[in-house]
Design a protein around this motif. Sequence first.
Motif, mmCIF file in Angstrom:
data_model
loop_
_atom_site.group_PDB
_atom_site.id
_atom_site.type_symbol
_atom_site.label_atom_id
_atom_site.label_comp_id
_atom_site.label_asym_id
_atom_site.label_seq_id
_atom_site.Cartn_x
_atom_site.Cartn_y
_atom_site.Cartn_z
ATOM 1 N N UNK A 456 57.238 49.224 38.725
ATOM 2 C CA UNK A 456 57.200 48.421 39.943
ATOM 3 C C UNK A 456 58.536 47.692 40.171
ATOM 4 N N UNK A 457 59.125 47.168 39.102
ATOM 5 C CA UNK A 457 60.398 46.458 39.231
ATOM 6 C C UNK A 457 61.510 47.400 39.707
ATOM 7 N N UNK A 458 61.567 48.590 39.135
ATOM 8 C CA UNK A 458 62.591 49.558 39.531
ATOM 9 C C UNK A 458 62.427 49.964 40.987
ATOM 10 N N UNK A 459 61.182 50.166 41.405
ATOM 11 C CA UNK A 459 60.924 50.538 42.798
ATOM 12 C C UNK A 459 61.373 49.430 43.750
ATOM 13 N N UNK A 460 61.059 48.171 43.391
ATOM 14 C CA UNK A 460 61.498 47.036 44.213
ATOM 15 C C UNK A 460 63.022 46.967 44.306
ATOM 16 N N UNK A 461 63.706 47.179 43.171
ATOM 17 C CA UNK A 461 65.161 47.127 43.154
ATOM 18 C C UNK A 461 65.768 48.219 44.037
ATOM 19 N N UNK A 462 65.208 49.421 43.980
ATOM 20 C CA UNK A 462 65.719 50.526 44.791
ATOM 21 C C UNK A 462 65.549 50.235 46.285
ATOM 22 N N UNK A 463 64.410 49.669 46.666
ATOM 23 C CA UNK A 463 64.185 49.350 48.076
ATOM 24 C C UNK A 463 65.086 48.203 48.535
ATOM 25 N N UNK A 469 66.599 42.813 51.106
ATOM 26 C CA UNK A 469 65.447 42.042 50.657
ATOM 27 C C UNK A 469 64.678 41.489 51.850
ATOM 28 N N UNK A 470 63.385 41.766 51.941
ATOM 29 C CA UNK A 470 62.592 41.250 53.064
ATOM 30 C C UNK A 470 62.124 39.832 52.801
ATOM 31 N N UNK A 471 61.739 39.128 53.855
ATOM 32 C CA UNK A 471 61.083 37.832 53.708
ATOM 33 C C UNK A 471 59.671 38.099 53.191
ATOM 34 N N UNK A 472 59.297 37.507 52.051
ATOM 35 C CA UNK A 472 57.974 37.806 51.468
ATOM 36 C C UNK A 472 56.799 37.418 52.355
ATOM 37 N N UNK A 473 57.033 36.509 53.339
ATOM 38 C CA UNK A 473 55.951 36.079 54.222
ATOM 39 C C UNK A 473 55.873 36.881 55.511
ATOM 40 N N UNK A 474 56.820 37.771 55.740
ATOM 41 C CA UNK A 474 56.801 38.583 56.954
ATOM 42 C C UNK A 474 55.691 39.630 56.893
ATOM 43 N N UNK A 475 55.179 39.984 58.068
ATOM 44 C CA UNK A 475 54.221 41.080 58.135
ATOM 45 C C UNK A 475 54.930 42.393 57.842
ATOM 46 N N UNK A 476 54.322 43.229 57.039
ATOM 47 C CA UNK A 476 54.847 44.563 56.720
ATOM 48 C C UNK A 476 53.875 45.590 57.273
ATOM 49 N N UNK A 479 50.499 50.587 57.934
ATOM 50 C CA UNK A 479 49.496 51.452 58.553
ATOM 51 C C UNK A 479 49.780 52.929 58.338
ATOM 52 N N UNK A 480 51.053 53.276 58.165
ATOM 53 C CA UNK A 480 51.403 54.688 57.974
ATOM 54 C C UNK A 480 51.602 55.031 56.498
ATOM 55 N N UNK A 481 52.398 54.209 55.795
ATOM 56 C CA UNK A 481 52.859 54.572 54.449
ATOM 57 C C UNK A 481 52.214 53.752 53.340
ATOM 58 N N UNK A 482 51.359 52.804 53.688
ATOM 59 C CA UNK A 482 50.712 51.940 52.688
ATOM 60 C C UNK A 482 51.787 51.264 51.824
ATOM 61 N N UNK A 483 51.697 51.359 50.493
ATOM 62 C CA UNK A 483 52.661 50.685 49.617
ATOM 63 C C UNK A 483 54.033 51.359 49.600
ATOM 64 N N UNK A 484 54.163 52.497 50.231
ATOM 65 C CA UNK A 484 55.464 53.182 50.301
ATOM 66 C C UNK A 484 56.295 52.715 51.498
ATOM 67 N N UNK A 485 55.792 51.784 52.300
ATOM 68 C CA UNK A 485 56.540 51.255 53.434
ATOM 69 C C UNK A 485 57.832 50.609 52.943
ATOM 70 N N UNK A 486 58.956 50.811 53.620
ATOM 71 C CA UNK A 486 60.246 50.307 53.142
ATOM 72 C C UNK A 486 60.288 48.795 52.892
ATOM 73 N N UNK A 487 59.559 48.019 53.684
ATOM 74 C CA UNK A 487 59.605 46.551 53.523
ATOM 75 C C UNK A 487 58.556 46.019 52.540
ATOM 76 N N UNK A 488 57.726 46.896 52.003
ATOM 77 C CA UNK A 488 56.685 46.453 51.076
ATOM 78 C C UNK A 488 57.291 46.264 49.687
ATOM 79 N N UNK A 489 56.892 45.180 48.994
ATOM 80 C CA UNK A 489 57.358 44.928 47.629
ATOM 81 C C UNK A 489 56.152 44.705 46.707
ATOM 82 N N UNK A 490 56.249 45.306 45.532
ATOM 83 C CA UNK A 490 55.169 45.199 44.527
ATOM 84 C C UNK A 490 55.267 43.889 43.765
ATOM 85 N N UNK A 491 54.128 43.429 43.254
ATOM 86 C CA UNK A 491 54.108 42.366 42.241
ATOM 87 C C UNK A 491 54.234 43.044 40.887
ATOM 88 N N UNK A 492 55.311 42.802 40.137
ATOM 89 C CA UNK A 492 55.540 43.568 38.881
ATOM 90 C C UNK A 492 54.666 43.103 37.721
#
Length: 492
Positions: A456-463, A469-476, A479-492
């Motif tokens: 998860x950390x590596x994926x976040x770093x690559x994005x 880096x997106x604002x963590x409070x922004x809407x992402x 609807x199309x890509x689920x967790x693969x959306x470019x602005x989505x970030x995982x909790x590691x």
Amino acid sequence: MDLDHYEHCDRTQDHRIEGVSEIDLLIPLDEDSEAQERRLLRKLDKRILPILCLLYLFAYLDRSNLGNARLQGLPGDVLGGDPTGVLFDWVNSAFFFTYILLQIPFTVLSKYYNPRIWIGCSAILWGISSTSMATAHTFTGLMIARLALGTFEAAFGGAVVLYFSFYYTKAECGTRIAYWFGFAAVAGAFGGLIAYGIQHVKVSIANWRLLFLLEGTPTILLGFLCLSLLPDRPESTHFLTAAERKIAISRMNRGTSGDFGAVVRRSHVIAAFQDWRIYVGGVIYFGLNCALASLSAFLPTIIGTMGHENAMAQLMTVPPYALAGFVLMVTSYASDRLQIRGPLLVCTSTIGGLGYMIMLGATNRQDVRYGATFLITSGTYSSIGLMNAWYSHNLGSETKRAAGIPLYGAIGQIGGILGSHLYPLTEGPAYTSGFTVSAFLLFLAALCALLLSVSFRLDNMQRDQKYGKPDPDDMVDTSELADKAPAFRYVP
């Protein structure tokens, strides 16, 4: 709108908000929204948590009270004595057969229905199944009741974890799921106290039958309470005002995006089955549930082999569960504050594994073995709470959560079947095989949690490098890509 991603949207008409349009829900909140949000959070906690926590308390009592019933004479009355313990093992594991098979379809199906009705009805039905165990006179009767119990509890667990994601952000969900799952530990302690009290009651029916009646009946009553009081989805509930619904929907779309109405996205269901991380999560959950099922059904028996009478063995199960509940709350609160799950899960799984290793090495030191049960309960319960919180956000969309959470859960519950067969009476009091397998699986869970956290950390770093880096409070928009959306970030 792409019809491939929206199924059965005819129901969304029922979920419109009076005075608030779907577009209005995405407008930024007022300047004093922080204070409004705190008031809303308190209001939600006061209504949602008591109902769901009490339901889980009795759900866990109803699935795990066989361990106490065993010491109150159930095998002698119904299973012909069961000298090898094999019949009891099958009765205990029968719950998991239907629970595993039905958890995924039930959780996905729950998105089409009002959560208040879905959760309330499932509670009423599993309460009826649990109390019916008191009427069993044969092995077949017990098996049927346990299969029914697994069926209706399968409609509950995954749906509740999904329900929490409707109202709580990723910075709040871990603690709330810990409150909810912590009542499994409360159930362990409470169940021991109830069993101890019933052991000393003189009534015209067997003590174990009274146990099933007393622990199953409140579930039915709570189910009816749920039908009246549990809030519906944020966009449709009458529990909130229009202004509060607007805030709730804004929170639901923080760092991700929620569905509007009863929607299931077929592509996200397929994505869940293709996601390797869900299967690694299943391996973790397999080990945790093996340990949990072992504890639930056999902790009174294991403590009994330390030389204590049956009633005292049931009472001595209370302190380990009480500590487990406290440790679960602390670790989950820390995980929310720090926004990490994996490193804490590595630590708690390792602690549980060390507890089993101590049980293996201290065969003749009963005080040390009893102390090891504290490590096992604390490590196991904390790990499961962290695991559920981890995936409540990291799957991106509602539909992928609805498919992914019960998918890893179903894989994990197979561990419950294994755990139900690890402690035959013929291997007591050493239980070398059971302790060895449980320790190995918890250490494997720790290793898999480390792998996932790094991934998860590596994926976040690559994005971050590719998109910023997106604002963590922004809407992402997931609807199309689920967790693969470019602005989505995982909790590691």
